[in-house]
Write an enzyme that holds these catalytic residues in place. Structure first.
Site, PDB file in Angstrom:
ATOM      1  N   THR A 109       0.824  -1.211   0.000  1.00 48.79           N
ATOM      2  CA  THR A 109       0.000   0.000   0.000  1.00 48.79           C
ATOM      3  C   THR A 109       0.853   1.254   0.000  1.00 48.79           C
ATOM      4  OG1 THR A 109      -1.827  -1.113   1.136  1.00 48.79           O
ATOM      5  CG2 THR A 109      -1.747   1.287   1.286  1.00 48.79           C
TER       6      THR A 109
ATOM      7  N   ARG B  31     -11.615  12.823  14.631  1.00 45.73           N
ATOM      8  CA  ARG B  31     -12.139  12.852  15.999  1.00 45.73           C
ATOM      9  C   ARG B  31     -11.160  12.335  17.044  1.00 45.73           C
ATOM     10  NH1 ARG B  31     -16.622   9.350  16.312  1.00 45.73           N
ATOM     11  NH2 ARG B  31     -16.005   8.444  14.328  1.00 45.73           N
TER      12      ARG B  31
ATOM     13  N   ASP C  93      -0.351  -4.018   8.963  1.00 44.66           N
ATOM     14  CA  ASP C  93      -1.752  -3.609   9.065  1.00 44.66           C
ATOM     15  C   ASP C  93      -2.730  -4.765   9.173  1.00 44.66           C
ATOM     16  OD1 ASP C  93      -0.702  -1.115   8.783  1.00 44.66           O
ATOM     17  OD2 ASP C  93      -1.426  -0.776   6.744  1.00 44.66           O
TER      18      ASP C  93
ATOM     19  N   HIS D 287      16.513  30.519  16.267  1.00 47.67           N
ATOM     20  CA  HIS D 287      15.667  31.658  15.891  1.00 47.67           C
ATOM     21  C   HIS D 287      16.090  32.186  14.523  1.00 47.67           C
ATOM     22  CE1 HIS D 287      13.169  35.223  16.506  1.00 47.67           C
ATOM     23  NE2 HIS D 287      14.193  35.934  16.054  1.00 47.67           N
TER      24      HIS D 287
END
Length: 500
Positions: A39, A213, A312, A485
């Site tokens: 996949t 959600r 998976d 920074h």
């Protein structure tokens, strides 16, 4: 010949395990029924990221005037698709070459179990003995067998579902004027943000009151606001009952409350994926499953001693006492979140990410053939949503932390600001893209249990912070680190309680 390891599935986890085992001098076979890479390479991470990059280039070109560039541009989707697919084909070939280099025998076809040590491959061609020509069937025998077949899209029993496509087929689209996506998870959100920036009218349909959600609510609020500003239509409380084909490239979406949305060229269903295990005939061996997922222990072993699973297609079962409640977020079991005591009953968890499958596959090979003991650590796995702007997240959301530890033990540090990149944009300040970040701290030592960011380059920023959280960094550790920074990431090191 008896193989030391047979791997079923040539995706990320299977490839990682096969190659690592072969490098440990094991005799390895790998079976793949489609294109190598699974996949991730073919219809997931890689093509998705290329489309994400295209959408990002669109944003830069469209706004280049703010930096003094007079840019006129057009977009050629078929050309992008052609170049993307050529790159994926190159990866497929590289995967094949790597297997050959590591002396892994590759078999092409669909595998099923005959016994705990033997598999049948149908429709195969043995790439190591091409002189034999095509073979209709092949039987392989192995001392250990690894299942790494991945997953496939789910299509619910909705009237007219045959008129839709999945996220896999999205990558075949070369032209469209209007697309609707049913679903509100990370795949749906990533695709809808790409689609809009490619000049396509876009709708996303969520069953609940918001998208994503399971992610921190404050972060998702920022994303939803950005999506709406970019004219992405978010339809909430959308219970789809029918996808009606009015004519060719003219689909309508019908909701249970009577709302109808019309004139879609394509409707994409992104409501989940399920393990691609139906052809394996696991029932012959009584391999334990849970909601079609293969159940494994923390060593990736199934209920059959010499059969393993990674990626998976499997779920890890943890049955011993769980002391670290921070892990509960990973189990997708919301009913445990309000428990303060230790949990002793069986819990199943699954983290469907390519790096997790790769890690699990490699460590399994190390345990099998080097007698090592290290296991995959599922704690504090960083996650990125390649939306626009992207989201990076590690650990607990604010809501989950409060449920687990109690509000009195949770301290939140957050900041919302305009990234310097957008400072010269000649638009109203409220229209400039914002960066929002949050630290979720727990206890008197302010141990950082969650870190979240949405904004430009969030996908690249979050990786380094994952190491810090894995090493039990506290807010004090962040405070005592000198920042770089000007960057967006420096804000994590300068957060104060009053910053909002």
């Amino acid at each position: 010949m008896v193989y030391d390891l047979i791997v079923i599935g040539g995706g990320s986890g299977g490839m990682a395990a096969a190659r690592r085992a072969a490098r440990h001098n094991a005799k390895v076979a790998l079976v793949e029924k489609s294109r190598l890479g699974g996949t991730c390479v073919n219809v997931g991470c890689v093509p998705k990221k290329i489309m994400f990059n295209a959408a990002s280039v669109h944003d830069i070109l469209e706004n280049s005037r703010h930096y003094g560039f007079d840019t006129k541009f057009s977009f050629n989707l078929p050309l992008l698709v052609e170049r993307r697919d050529k790159y994926i084909q190159r990866l497929n070939n590289i995967y094949r070459q790597n297997l050959s280099k590591d002396k892994v025998d590759l078999y092409e076809g669909t595998a099923s179990f005959l016994s705990e040590n033997r598999i049948l491959i149908k429709g195969t061609k043995d790439n190591n003995n091409k002189d034999n020509g095509p073979l209709n069937e092949e039987i392989l025998e192995g001392r250990n067998i690894l299942i790494a077949v991945g997953n496939k899209p789910v299509f619910p029993p909705v009237k007219g579902i045959e008129n839709t496509i999945s996220s896999d087929e999205f990558f075949n689209i070369k032209e469209s004027k209007k697309i609707g996506i049913v679903g509100s998870g990370y795949i749906a959100v990533e695709l809808i943000n790409v689609i809009k920036r490619l000049g396509i009218d876009s709708y996303i349909f969520a069953r609940g009151n918001r998208i994503l959600r399971k992610f921190d609510e404050s972060v998702i609020n920022v994303l939803e606001n950005d999506m709406k500003k970019n004219n992405i239509n978010i339809v909430t409380f959308a219970d789809v009952v029918e996808i009606k084909k009015v004519s060719d490239k003219n689909l309508s979406i019908h909701l249970s409350d009577g709302r109808i949305y019309e004139h879609f060229d394509h409707v994409i269903y992104c409501v989940g994926r399920s393990p691609d295990t139906e052809n394996l005939k696991l029932e012959k061996l009584n391999v334990e499953t849970n909601n079609n997922y293969i159940v494994v222990d923390e060593n990736q072993r199934t209920s059959v001693n010499n059969i393993y699973a990674v990626g998976d297609c499997c779920m890890v079962k943890k049955s011993k006492e769980i002391e670290d409640l921070n892990l509960l977020k990973l189990y997708n079991e919301e009913r445990y979140l309000n428990k303060k005591e230790n949990v002793t009953e069986d819990i199943f968890y699954n983290v469907q990410l390519t790096p997790v499958a790769i890690n699990a596959g490699r460590l399994l090979a190390d345990r099998l053939f080097l007698k090592k003991t290290r296991k995959t650590n599922y704690k504090l796995i960083p996650t990125v949503i390649f939306s626009h702007p992207p989201i990076g997240t590690i650990g607990l959301s604010e809501e989950a932390a409060i449920q687990i530890y109690g509000k009195e033990n949770v301290k939140i540090y957050e900041s919302k600001f305009t990234n310097l990149f957008f400072s010269v944009y000649d638009i109203e300040p409220e229209l400039k893209e914002k960066t929002y970040l949050k630290l979720v701290c727990v206890g008197k030592d302010e141990l950082i249990k969650g870190l979240h960011i949405i904004g430009l380059n969030a996908d690249e920023i979050v990786q380094g912070f994952a190491v810090a959280l894995k090493m039990n960094a506290t807010k004090k550790d962040f405070d005592e680190t000198i920042p770089i920074h000007p960057t967006a990431a420096e804000e994590f090191l300068t957060l104060q309680p009053w910053m909002k």
